[in-house]
Write a protein that holds these residues in place. Structure first.
Motif, PDB file in Angstrom:
ATOM      1  N   SER A 112       0.834  -1.205   0.000  1.00 15.59           N
ATOM      2  CA  SER A 112       0.000   0.000   0.000  1.00 15.59           C
ATOM      3  C   SER A 112       0.865   1.250   0.000  1.00 15.59           C
ATOM      4  N   GLU A 113       1.979   1.200   0.730  1.00 20.12           N
ATOM      5  CA  GLU A 113       2.892   2.348   0.777  1.00 20.12           C
ATOM      6  C   GLU A 113       3.474   2.639  -0.605  1.00 20.12           C
ATOM      7  N   ARG A 114       3.869   1.595  -1.320  1.00 17.86           N
ATOM      8  CA  ARG A 114       4.432   1.788  -2.667  1.00 17.86           C
ATOM      9  C   ARG A 114       3.357   2.336  -3.598  1.00 17.86           C
ATOM     10  N   PHE A 115       2.149   1.797  -3.518  1.00 12.07           N
ATOM     11  CA  PHE A 115       1.046   2.279  -4.341  1.00 12.07           C
ATOM     12  C   PHE A 115       0.796   3.758  -4.070  1.00 12.07           C
ATOM     13  N   ASP A 116       0.762   4.121  -2.788  1.00 12.22           N
ATOM     14  CA  ASP A 116       0.572   5.521  -2.407  1.00 12.22           C
ATOM     15  C   ASP A 116       1.684   6.414  -2.949  1.00 12.22           C
ATOM     16  N   SER A 117       2.922   5.933  -2.923  1.00 18.35           N
ATOM     17  CA  SER A 117       4.030   6.764  -3.406  1.00 18.35           C
ATOM     18  C   SER A 117       3.944   6.981  -4.920  1.00 18.35           C
ATOM     19  N   VAL A 118       3.501   5.970  -5.656  1.00 19.10           N
ATOM     20  CA  VAL A 118       3.331   6.117  -7.108  1.00 19.10           C
ATOM     21  C   VAL A 118       2.199   7.103  -7.391  1.00 19.10           C
ATOM     22  N   TYR A 119       1.103   6.981  -6.658  1.00 17.65           N
ATOM     23  CA  TYR A 119      -0.018   7.908  -6.815  1.00 17.65           C
ATOM     24  C   TYR A 119       0.428   9.336  -6.498  1.00 17.65           C
ATOM     25  N   HIS A 120       1.156   9.485  -5.408  1.00 21.17           N
ATOM     26  CA  HIS A 120       1.651  10.808  -5.011  1.00 21.17           C
ATOM     27  C   HIS A 120       2.517  11.419  -6.112  1.00 21.17           C
ATOM     28  N   PHE A 121       3.441  10.629  -6.649  1.00 23.06           N
ATOM     29  CA  PHE A 121       4.349  11.123  -7.686  1.00 23.06           C
ATOM     30  C   PHE A 121       3.595  11.530  -8.951  1.00 23.06           C
ATOM     31  N   ASN A 122       2.577  10.789  -9.317  1.00 18.96           N
ATOM     32  CA  ASN A 122       1.884  11.023 -10.579  1.00 18.96           C
ATOM     33  C   ASN A 122       0.685  11.951 -10.491  1.00 18.96           C
ATOM     34  N   VAL A 123       0.078  12.074  -9.319  1.00 19.71           N
ATOM     35  CA  VAL A 123      -1.151  12.864  -9.194  1.00 19.71           C
ATOM     36  C   VAL A 123      -0.998  14.024  -8.210  1.00 19.71           C
ATOM     37  N   THR A 124      -0.593  13.722  -7.008  1.00 16.91           N
ATOM     38  CA  THR A 124      -0.535  14.751  -5.965  1.00 16.91           C
ATOM     39  C   THR A 124       0.447  15.862  -6.313  1.00 16.91           C
ATOM     40  N   THR A 125       1.592  15.517  -6.884  1.00 18.20           N
ATOM     41  CA  THR A 125       2.568  16.555  -7.229  1.00 18.20           C
ATOM     42  C   THR A 125       2.019  17.504  -8.293  1.00 18.20           C
ATOM     43  N   ALA A 126       1.266  16.973  -9.252  1.00 22.42           N
ATOM     44  CA  ALA A 126       0.651  17.834 -10.276  1.00 22.42           C
ATOM     45  C   ALA A 126      -0.349  18.788  -9.627  1.00 22.42           C
ATOM     46  N   PHE A 127      -1.147  18.277  -8.699  1.00 20.09           N
ATOM     47  CA  PHE A 127      -2.088  19.120  -7.971  1.00 20.09           C
ATOM     48  C   PHE A 127      -1.340  20.202  -7.185  1.00 20.09           C
ATOM     49  N   ALA A 128      -0.273  19.798  -6.491  1.00 22.51           N
ATOM     50  CA  ALA A 128       0.482  20.746  -5.661  1.00 22.51           C
ATOM     51  C   ALA A 128       1.080  21.876  -6.497  1.00 22.51           C
ATOM     52  N   LEU A 129       1.640  21.556  -7.652  1.00 26.16           N
ATOM     53  CA  LEU A 129       2.221  22.610  -8.491  1.00 26.16           C
ATOM     54  C   LEU A 129       1.136  23.473  -9.117  1.00 26.16           C
ATOM     55  N   THR A 130       0.038  22.856  -9.496  1.00 28.33           N
ATOM     56  CA  THR A 130      -1.077  23.622 -10.066  1.00 28.33           C
ATOM     57  C   THR A 130      -1.599  24.645  -9.059  1.00 28.33           C
ATOM     58  N   THR A 131      -1.752  24.247  -7.799  1.00 29.81           N
ATOM     59  CA  THR A 131      -2.258  25.192  -6.795  1.00 29.81           C
ATOM     60  C   THR A 131      -1.278  26.327  -6.546  1.00 29.81           C
ATOM     61  N   ARG A 132      -0.010  26.100  -6.789  1.00 30.47           N
ATOM     62  CA  ARG A 132       0.987  27.163  -6.638  1.00 30.47           C
ATOM     63  C   ARG A 132       0.984  28.109  -7.842  1.00 30.47           C
ATOM     64  N   CYS A 133       0.666  27.593  -9.020  1.00 30.41           N
ATOM     65  CA  CYS A 133       0.692  28.408 -10.235  1.00 30.41           C
ATOM     66  C   CYS A 133      -0.626  29.140 -10.500  1.00 30.41           C
TER      67      CYS A 133
END
Length: 169
Positions: free
Chosen positions: A119-140
């Motif tokens: 589950s931790e690995r799955f979460d890290s892949v999701y974070h890398f592919n989805v959460t980071t895009a959201f985080a940068l979008t909210t900053r821009c």
């Protein structure tokens, strides 16, 4: 740059779109699709902030853009690091004064057997592919709003359209 080249740059590529007056951040710009997007945006007249983890890759793509007559800045950035996302946005604003385009291209994952993926690995892949895009979008987004509007492009894999053995995350 000759007069014909300058005119072409200011109008965008013949038969193509113009991004003159736009400032774009492209993540994963060091190689592959991200590099192609960064160079194409520059050819279409945008000022481009190239982001990638590897400085040598950034130096190469920024050199390519300058050789095309475009304006670019390379900023080393690991999208998994929140402070580096902040520095990326700050660097773009410092150099070009605004942000109007964002291409969230950084991401990916290798094969992973669903019965062996934690589950931790799955979460890290999701974070890398989805959460980071959201985080940068909210900053821009606030800077895009301040600039009068903007656009966000999120790149994903075509692998999501069909099932593949050992690609669960």
């Amino acid at each position: 740059m000759g007069m014909a080249q300058e005119s072409q740059k200011s109008q965008g590529l013949p038969g193509f779109f113009s991004l003159r007056g736009q400032v774009a951040i492209v993540t994963g710009a060091g190689r592959g699709i991200g590099r192609a997007i960064a160079c194409t945006f520059a050819e279409a007249g945008a000022q481009v902030v190239c982001a990638a983890r590897t400085q040598a890759d950034l130096d190469e793509v920024v050199g390519q853009i300058h050789a095309l007559g475009g304006e670019a800045l390379g900023i080393a950035c690991d999208v998994l690091e929140e402070a580096q996302l902040d520095a990326l946005v700050a660097g773009a604003l410092e150099k070009f004064g605004r942000i109007t385009l964002l291409v969230n291209n950084a991401g990916g994952s290798g094969p992973n057997d669903p019965l062996q993926t934690s589950s931790e690995r799955f979460d890290s892949v999701y974070h890398f592919n989805v959460t980071t895009a959201f985080a940068l979008t909210t900053r821009c987004a606030p800077h895009m709003r301040k600039a009068g509007g903007g656009a966000v492009v999120n790149i994903s894999s075509s692998a999501a359209r069909y099932a593949q053995k050992n690609f669960s995350a």
